[in-house]
Scaffold this motif. Sequence first.
Motif, short mmCIF file in Angstrom:
data_model
loop_
_atom_site.label_atom_id
_atom_site.label_comp_id
_atom_site.label_asym_id
_atom_site.label_seq_id
_atom_site.Cartn_x
_atom_site.Cartn_y
_atom_site.Cartn_z
N HIS A 142 28.22 -33.34 -90.35
CA HIS A 142 27.83 -34.47 -91.18
C HIS A 142 26.32 -34.52 -91.40
CE1 HIS A 142 28.70 -38.29 -93.13
NE2 HIS A 142 27.71 -38.84 -92.46
N PRO A 169 41.37 -33.53 -87.47
CA PRO A 169 40.57 -34.47 -88.25
C PRO A 169 39.70 -35.31 -87.32
CG PRO A 169 42.82 -35.26 -88.10
CD PRO A 169 42.79 -33.92 -87.43
N THR A 227 35.14 -38.38 -92.61
CA THR A 227 36.13 -37.61 -91.85
C THR A 227 36.01 -36.15 -92.26
OG1 THR A 227 37.67 -39.48 -91.81
CG2 THR A 227 38.57 -37.30 -91.30
N HIS A 228 36.01 -35.26 -91.26
CA HIS A 228 35.96 -33.82 -91.51
C HIS A 228 37.01 -33.15 -90.63
CE1 HIS A 228 32.03 -34.11 -93.61
NE2 HIS A 228 31.75 -35.02 -92.68
N VAL A 275 31.80 -32.58 -85.57
CA VAL A 275 31.86 -33.40 -86.79
C VAL A 275 30.52 -34.07 -87.07
CG1 VAL A 275 32.70 -35.57 -85.75
CG2 VAL A 275 33.33 -34.98 -88.09
N GLY A 320 36.29 -38.06 -86.99
CA GLY A 320 35.57 -39.06 -87.76
C GLY A 320 34.12 -39.21 -87.34
N PRO A 323 37.19 -37.34 -82.44
CA PRO A 323 38.49 -37.04 -83.04
C PRO A 323 39.55 -38.06 -82.64
CG PRO A 323 38.22 -35.66 -81.14
CD PRO A 323 36.96 -36.50 -81.23
N GLU A 324 39.10 -39.30 -82.43
CA GLU A 324 39.98 -40.41 -82.05
C GLU A 324 40.68 -40.15 -80.72
OE1 GLU A 324 42.15 -42.31 -85.15
OE2 GLU A 324 40.95 -41.36 -86.72
N ARG A 345 34.41 -46.47 -89.92
CA ARG A 345 34.46 -45.05 -90.27
C ARG A 345 33.65 -44.81 -91.54
NH1 ARG A 345 38.18 -40.80 -89.30
NH2 ARG A 345 39.51 -42.27 -88.16
#
Length: 226
Positions: free
Chosen positions: A69, A211, A195-196, A65, A213, A180-181, A192
């Motif tokens: 980004h 998902p 999110t992707h 992610v 972040g 991813p949490e 945050r």
Amino acid sequence: MKRPGMPNPDPATFIKANLPISPVPSIPEIRLHQAGPASGLWRLAGRGEADPPPYWTYPWAGGVVLARHLLDRPEMVNGRRVLDLGAGSGLVAIAAAKAGAATVTAIDIDANAIVAIGLNAAINGVKIVAWAADIIEEPPPATDLLVVGDLFYDPSLALRVMAFLRRCQASGIEVLIGDPERAYLPHDELRRIATHAVADFGGGSGGKAVPAGVFALSGDMWKAGP
């Protein structure tokens, strides 16, 4: 299981022979040496308690992610010094270099990861300085942006990492976290920013899209802190 007394193979030779080059899921712009079911990683990774698991052989969602980004938002790194902490395969570092960072440094505790980063950087035509070290008890490094992908999977590591990131932020370094949490991500200290949905080979998800972040450290805690 590796037999006692068997020498470890040369990491570069092993990686080239057993970890084929393929595009990263969700990031076709970047190709890496990646492990598969028949890679025989046990021959390269030691079995002792001090030997780090070969996390670098798979793209974890936190790194994916962040890489996605940075490639989509090159202005975040263009002309800046970037340091990738816990760099693994070098995915985020490579993305930063492709996005126009002035210099990119990749740090990981696993010496085999450092070899892989060199090979992966060459595949993608970028220059990265990489070395094996644990710097999170050290003073903040000389960098403009610190990127951290997927380092919140272990409670004790998460505490050490966050203490280091706070010191880095206090010294003027911008911090970006990709995650991813996972269980030990400190949500109350983060903000945050994106999110992707990206593929994840860590945390038992088996490569499914999750998902994930991109987070910045919250500035509010500095105003309220001592």
